[in-house]
Scaffold this motif. Structure first.
Motif, PDB file in Angstrom:
ATOM      1  N   ILE A  48       1.837 -15.530   0.524  1.00 40.94           N
ATOM      2  CA  ILE A  48       2.205 -14.467  -0.338  1.00 40.94           C
ATOM      3  C   ILE A  48       3.280 -13.329  -0.182  1.00 40.94           C
ATOM      4  O   ILE A  48       1.996 -12.701   1.056  1.00 40.94           O
ATOM      5  CB  ILE A  48       2.031 -15.003  -2.026  1.00 40.94           C
ATOM      6  N   PRO A  49       2.828 -12.704  -0.301  1.00 46.28           N
ATOM      7  CA  PRO A  49       3.871 -11.046   0.367  1.00 46.28           C
ATOM      8  C   PRO A  49       2.351 -10.574  -0.260  1.00 46.28           C
ATOM      9  O   PRO A  49       1.588 -10.603  -1.062  1.00 46.28           O
ATOM     10  CB  PRO A  49       4.623 -10.069   0.131  1.00 46.28           C
ATOM     11  N   GLY A  50       1.777 -10.166   1.209  1.00 49.59           N
ATOM     12  CA  GLY A  50       0.541  -8.855   0.617  1.00 49.59           C
ATOM     13  C   GLY A  50       0.017  -8.401   1.935  1.00 49.59           C
ATOM     14  O   GLY A  50       0.273  -9.220   3.054  1.00 49.59           O
ATOM     15  N   THR A  51      -0.255  -7.547   2.020  1.00 50.33           N
ATOM     16  CA  THR A  51      -0.946  -6.294   3.534  1.00 50.33           C
ATOM     17  C   THR A  51      -2.106  -7.660   3.976  1.00 50.33           C
ATOM     18  O   THR A  51      -2.276  -7.166   5.023  1.00 50.33           O
ATOM     19  CB  THR A  51      -0.722  -4.717   3.128  1.00 50.33           C
ATOM     20  N   ASN A  52      -2.804  -7.439   2.872  1.00 52.59           N
ATOM     21  CA  ASN A  52      -3.582  -8.569   2.916  1.00 52.59           C
ATOM     22  C   ASN A  52      -3.229  -9.771   4.154  1.00 52.59           C
ATOM     23  O   ASN A  52      -4.263  -9.912   4.661  1.00 52.59           O
ATOM     24  CB  ASN A  52      -5.163  -8.634   2.127  1.00 52.59           C
ATOM     25  N   LEU A  53      -2.372 -10.349   3.449  1.00 51.98           N
ATOM     26  CA  LEU A  53      -2.019 -11.813   4.070  1.00 51.98           C
ATOM     27  C   LEU A  53      -1.645 -11.170   5.742  1.00 51.98           C
ATOM     28  O   LEU A  53      -1.540 -12.468   6.225  1.00 51.98           O
ATOM     29  CB  LEU A  53      -1.463 -12.777   3.353  1.00 51.98           C
ATOM     30  N   GLU A  54      -0.827 -10.144   5.558  1.00 46.05           N
ATOM     31  CA  GLU A  54      -0.403 -10.124   6.588  1.00 46.05           C
ATOM     32  C   GLU A  54      -0.640 -10.017   7.945  1.00 46.05           C
ATOM     33  O   GLU A  54      -0.526 -10.900   8.805  1.00 46.05           O
ATOM     34  CB  GLU A  54       1.207  -8.831   6.555  1.00 46.05           C
ATOM     35  N   THR A  55      -1.878  -9.028   7.336  1.00 46.60           N
ATOM     36  CA  THR A  55      -2.810  -8.969   8.572  1.00 46.60           C
ATOM     37  C   THR A  55      -3.067 -10.032   9.066  1.00 46.60           C
ATOM     38  O   THR A  55      -3.854 -10.601   9.983  1.00 46.60           O
ATOM     39  CB  THR A  55      -3.537  -7.557   7.775  1.00 46.60           C
ATOM     40  N   ARG A  56      -4.305 -11.268   7.819  1.00 45.89           N
ATOM     41  CA  ARG A  56      -4.014 -12.531   8.170  1.00 45.89           C
ATOM     42  C   ARG A  56      -3.405 -13.672   9.302  1.00 45.89           C
ATOM     43  O   ARG A  56      -3.754 -13.707  10.305  1.00 45.89           O
ATOM     44  CB  ARG A  56      -4.951 -13.103   6.977  1.00 45.89           C
ATOM     45  N   VAL A  57      -1.944 -13.412   8.998  1.00 52.93           N
ATOM     46  CA  VAL A  57      -1.148 -13.745   9.683  1.00 52.93           C
ATOM     47  C   VAL A  57      -1.257 -12.839  11.229  1.00 52.93           C
ATOM     48  O   VAL A  57      -1.083 -14.275  12.199  1.00 52.93           O
ATOM     49  CB  VAL A  57       0.420 -13.634   9.725  1.00 52.93           C
ATOM     50  N   ARG A  58      -1.290 -11.460  11.667  1.00 58.53           N
ATOM     51  CA  ARG A  58      -1.656 -11.182  12.963  1.00 58.53           C
ATOM     52  C   ARG A  58      -2.475 -12.027  13.284  1.00 58.53           C
ATOM     53  O   ARG A  58      -2.534 -12.115  14.492  1.00 58.53           O
ATOM     54  CB  ARG A  58      -1.544  -9.864  12.410  1.00 58.53           C
ATOM     55  N   GLY A  84       0.761  -0.905   0.086  1.00 64.14           N
ATOM     56  CA  GLY A  84       0.258   0.133  -0.014  1.00 64.14           C
ATOM     57  C   GLY A  84       0.865   0.886  -0.166  1.00 64.14           C
ATOM     58  O   GLY A  84       0.529   2.554  -0.699  1.00 64.14           O
ATOM     59  N   THR A  85       2.016   1.291   0.528  1.00 63.71           N
ATOM     60  CA  THR A  85       2.507   2.259   0.303  1.00 63.71           C
ATOM     61  C   THR A  85       3.041   3.289  -0.439  1.00 63.71           C
ATOM     62  O   THR A  85       3.446   4.114  -1.153  1.00 63.71           O
ATOM     63  CB  THR A  85       3.735   2.372   2.209  1.00 63.71           C
ATOM     64  N   THR A  86       3.300   1.951  -1.833  1.00 62.53           N
ATOM     65  CA  THR A  86       3.987   1.974  -2.667  1.00 62.53           C
ATOM     66  C   THR A  86       3.017   3.073  -4.016  1.00 62.53           C
ATOM     67  O   THR A  86       3.421   2.919  -4.660  1.00 62.53           O
ATOM     68  CB  THR A  86       4.933   1.466  -3.679  1.00 62.53           C
ATOM     69  N   LEU A  87       1.474   2.457  -3.375  1.00 61.40           N
ATOM     70  CA  LEU A  87       1.006   3.349  -3.718  1.00 61.40           C
ATOM     71  C   LEU A  87       0.394   4.495  -3.852  1.00 61.40           C
ATOM     72  O   LEU A  87      -0.646   5.182  -4.446  1.00 61.40           O
ATOM     73  CB  LEU A  87      -0.217   2.441  -4.712  1.00 61.40           C
TER      74      LEU A  87
END
Length: 133
Positions: free
Chosen positions: A79-89, A16-19
């Motif tokens: 896979i990398p991605g903000t949505n998946l990183e949030t799921r991991v949390r 998200g930050t790159t966009l």
């Protein structure tokens, strides 16, 4: 050339930050911008449509507890991605006070194919024979 050509953008982002800047440029041109599936939370996007990924991850953790309440070792392949990183949390939160333990350096990013992911899982299983999930 800065000419408005579209009424809006609906995007799913990997980072998200790159966009942030391109989203702002689109807004400055008068476009509507929404994110779906994966959010650019820190951007000026107008809306996000998608899953509550922390809750989703929590449900995954709870399902694991229901399937095997005695616990064990688990790893995460994603896979990398903000949505998946949030799921991991969400998964980690759901399992933090449970008999499940995450292996060290658990997150393994899959290689872009089912077979690559299976190879990674098999490698983790060799490294951690008691891996339960």
């Amino acid at each position: 050339n800065g000419t408005r050509r579209y009424d809006g953008l609906a995007i799913s982002v990997m980072n998200g930050t790159t966009l942030e800047e391109p989203i702002q440029r689109a807004l400055d041109l008068g476009m509507s911008v929404i994110c779906f599936d994966s959010d650019a939370e820190t951007s000026a996007r107008q809306a996000y449509v998608g899953t509550d990924n922390i809750a989703f991850g929590g449900l995954l953790g709870k399902a694991l507890l229901q399937l095997r309440p005695t616990g064990g070792l688990y790893a995460i392949v994603t896979i990398p991605g903000t949505n998946l990183e949030t799921r991991v949390r969400g998964i980690r939160e759901a399992l933090k006070d449970s008999p499940w333990q995450e292996i060290p350096n658990s997150i393994t990013y899959q290689k872009g194919s089912l077979f690559g992911s299976m190879d990674q899982i098999e490698g983790l299983k060799r490294q951690f024979p008691s891996l339960g999930a």
